[in-house]
Write a protein that holds these residues in place. Sequence first.
Motif, PDB file in Angstrom:
ATOM      1  N   UNK A   6       0.764  -1.209   0.070  1.00 52.06           N
ATOM      2  CA  UNK A   6       0.041  -0.119   0.088  1.00 52.06           C
ATOM      3  C   UNK A   6       0.824   1.291  -0.053  1.00 52.06           C
ATOM      4  N   UNK A   7       1.963   1.182   0.470  1.00 54.62           N
ATOM      5  CA  UNK A   7       3.104   2.313   0.678  1.00 54.62           C
ATOM      6  C   UNK A   7       3.541   2.571  -0.858  1.00 54.62           C
ATOM      7  N   UNK A   8       3.680   1.544  -1.903  1.00 51.18           N
ATOM      8  CA  UNK A   8       4.265   2.000  -3.128  1.00 51.18           C
ATOM      9  C   UNK A   8       3.304   2.135  -4.205  1.00 51.18           C
ATOM     10  N   UNK A   9       2.068   2.086  -3.669  1.00 50.38           N
ATOM     11  CA  UNK A   9       0.963   2.475  -4.751  1.00 50.38           C
ATOM     12  C   UNK A   9       0.929   3.874  -5.625  1.00 50.38           C
ATOM     13  N   UNK A  10       1.004   3.753  -6.746  1.00 52.39           N
ATOM     14  CA  UNK A  10       1.155   4.769  -7.681  1.00 52.39           C
ATOM     15  C   UNK A  10      -0.149   5.815  -7.644  1.00 52.39           C
ATOM     16  N   UNK A  11       0.038   7.098  -7.725  1.00 55.24           N
ATOM     17  CA  UNK A  11      -0.964   8.051  -7.583  1.00 55.24           C
ATOM     18  C   UNK A  11      -1.957   8.207  -8.543  1.00 55.24           C
ATOM     19  N   UNK A  12      -1.756   7.562  -9.777  1.00 60.65           N
ATOM     20  CA  UNK A  12      -2.545   7.427 -10.643  1.00 60.65           C
ATOM     21  C   UNK A  12      -3.429   6.334 -10.855  1.00 60.65           C
ATOM     22  N   UNK A  13      -3.220   5.432  -9.754  1.00 64.53           N
ATOM     23  CA  UNK A  13      -4.043   4.007  -9.809  1.00 64.53           C
ATOM     24  C   UNK A  13      -5.320   3.921 -10.387  1.00 64.53           C
ATOM     25  N   UNK A  15      -7.018   6.197 -12.279  1.00 61.81           N
ATOM     26  CA  UNK A  15      -6.999   6.197 -13.754  1.00 61.81           C
ATOM     27  C   UNK A  15      -6.444   5.264 -14.507  1.00 61.81           C
ATOM     28  N   UNK A  16      -5.489   4.409 -13.925  1.00 61.65           N
ATOM     29  CA  UNK A  16      -5.014   3.455 -14.746  1.00 61.65           C
ATOM     30  C   UNK A  16      -6.091   2.271 -14.897  1.00 61.65           C
ATOM     31  N   UNK A  17      -7.236   2.309 -13.900  1.00 64.21           N
ATOM     32  CA  UNK A  17      -8.061   1.166 -14.061  1.00 64.21           C
ATOM     33  C   UNK A  17      -8.655   0.967 -15.585  1.00 64.21           C
ATOM     34  N   UNK A  18      -8.873   2.014 -16.110  1.00 65.46           N
ATOM     35  CA  UNK A  18      -9.410   1.949 -17.660  1.00 65.46           C
ATOM     36  C   UNK A  18      -8.497   1.319 -18.527  1.00 65.46           C
ATOM     37  N   UNK A  19      -7.373   1.530 -18.335  1.00 66.72           N
ATOM     38  CA  UNK A  19      -6.249   1.012 -19.110  1.00 66.72           C
ATOM     39  C   UNK A  19      -6.329  -0.627 -19.027  1.00 66.72           C
ATOM     40  N   UNK A  20      -6.451  -1.079 -17.673  1.00 65.90           N
ATOM     41  CA  UNK A  20      -6.398  -2.300 -17.268  1.00 65.90           C
ATOM     42  C   UNK A  20      -7.628  -3.020 -17.591  1.00 65.90           C
ATOM     43  N   UNK A  64     -12.308  -0.046 -11.062  1.00 61.05           N
ATOM     44  CA  UNK A  64     -12.177  -0.918 -12.008  1.00 61.05           C
ATOM     45  C   UNK A  64     -13.452  -1.496 -12.302  1.00 61.05           C
ATOM     46  N   UNK A  65     -14.382  -2.227 -11.513  1.00 62.37           N
ATOM     47  CA  UNK A  65     -15.604  -2.952 -11.657  1.00 62.37           C
ATOM     48  C   UNK A  65     -16.537  -2.084 -12.434  1.00 62.37           C
ATOM     49  N   UNK A  66     -16.414  -0.872 -12.065  1.00 61.28           N
ATOM     50  CA  UNK A  66     -17.707   0.068 -12.903  1.00 61.28           C
ATOM     51  C   UNK A  66     -17.433   0.129 -14.259  1.00 61.28           C
ATOM     52  N   UNK A  67     -15.994  -0.231 -14.843  1.00 60.46           N
ATOM     53  CA  UNK A  67     -15.774   0.042 -16.001  1.00 60.46           C
ATOM     54  C   UNK A  67     -15.922  -1.399 -16.823  1.00 60.46           C
ATOM     55  N   UNK A  68     -16.132  -2.503 -16.206  1.00 63.77           N
ATOM     56  CA  UNK A  68     -16.351  -3.879 -17.066  1.00 63.77           C
ATOM     57  C   UNK A  68     -17.202  -3.892 -17.992  1.00 63.77           C
ATOM     58  N   UNK A 101     -12.233  -0.833   0.739  1.00 62.53           N
ATOM     59  CA  UNK A 101     -12.038   0.612   0.437  1.00 62.53           C
ATOM     60  C   UNK A 101     -10.731   0.776  -0.504  1.00 62.53           C
ATOM     61  N   UNK A 102     -10.701   1.849  -1.057  1.00 61.60           N
ATOM     62  CA  UNK A 102      -9.659   2.427  -1.966  1.00 61.60           C
ATOM     63  C   UNK A 102      -8.212   1.967  -1.141  1.00 61.60           C
ATOM     64  N   UNK A 103      -7.952   2.101   0.218  1.00 60.12           N
ATOM     65  CA  UNK A 103      -6.954   1.969   0.849  1.00 60.12           C
ATOM     66  C   UNK A 103      -6.868   0.363   0.648  1.00 60.12           C
ATOM     67  N   UNK A 104      -7.482  -0.524   0.542  1.00 54.59           N
ATOM     68  CA  UNK A 104      -7.201  -1.989   0.238  1.00 54.59           C
ATOM     69  C   UNK A 104      -6.655  -2.382  -1.037  1.00 54.59           C
ATOM     70  N   UNK A 105      -6.445  -1.455  -1.853  1.00 51.13           N
ATOM     71  CA  UNK A 105      -6.168  -1.829  -3.172  1.00 51.13           C
ATOM     72  C   UNK A 105      -4.764  -1.246  -3.615  1.00 51.13           C
ATOM     73  N   UNK A 106      -3.920  -2.044  -4.405  1.00 51.84           N
ATOM     74  CA  UNK A 106      -2.644  -1.553  -4.879  1.00 51.84           C
ATOM     75  C   UNK A 106      -2.876  -1.032  -6.325  1.00 51.84           C
ATOM     76  N   UNK A 107      -3.919  -1.330  -6.746  1.00 53.76           N
ATOM     77  CA  UNK A 107      -4.281  -0.685  -8.283  1.00 53.76           C
ATOM     78  C   UNK A 107      -5.794  -1.170  -8.448  1.00 53.76           C
ATOM     79  N   UNK A 108      -6.305  -1.105  -9.490  1.00 54.82           N
ATOM     80  CA  UNK A 108      -7.598  -1.483  -9.820  1.00 54.82           C
ATOM     81  C   UNK A 108      -8.124  -2.748  -9.542  1.00 54.82           C
ATOM     82  N   UNK A 109      -7.288  -3.732  -9.853  1.00 58.02           N
ATOM     83  CA  UNK A 109      -7.472  -5.040  -9.625  1.00 58.02           C
ATOM     84  C   UNK A 109      -6.722  -5.964  -8.755  1.00 58.02           C
ATOM     85  N   UNK A 110      -5.773  -5.345  -8.151  1.00 58.68           N
ATOM     86  CA  UNK A 110      -5.040  -6.159  -7.139  1.00 58.68           C
ATOM     87  C   UNK A 110      -5.080  -5.362  -5.763  1.00 58.68           C
TER      88      UNK A 110
END
Length: 139
Positions: A6-13, A15-20, A64-68, A101-110
Amino acid sequence: GVGYSANKKAETWKYDAQYIVQRHTAKNYDEFEGNMNNVRNVAQFCKENNLRLILVTTPTAESYYTLLDRAQLEKTNSAIENVCKEYSLSYYNYLTDERFADDDFYDGDHLSDIGAKKFTAILKEELSKEQLTEEAKND
């Protein structure tokens, strides 16, 4: 992966969900039946060897899941439902679980390391409850 801190999570995570999601969206369903046959083969092997197969969909972030792709998601859910009925499998679907919650994720699907610990505790508790229910049925 063990590097999803969680400490190394990208700030853009978020927004990266759309790409993933785009990477995870099927361009066609050519491999779908082959993949489902693989699941059935595993389920049959477990049945023949008296092993319990449990299917799990892990949690994902709302971003992530809202874009599936809804059609792909419905096709997948229907296939899971059918194979569960066919082989009497248990299925735990945490895709949109609101306990995360958002804090539980590294990115949209991890999950992050924090979210993974949380998820492990939740899954352990639910599997324990199921085991107790099964034992009560057999008594």
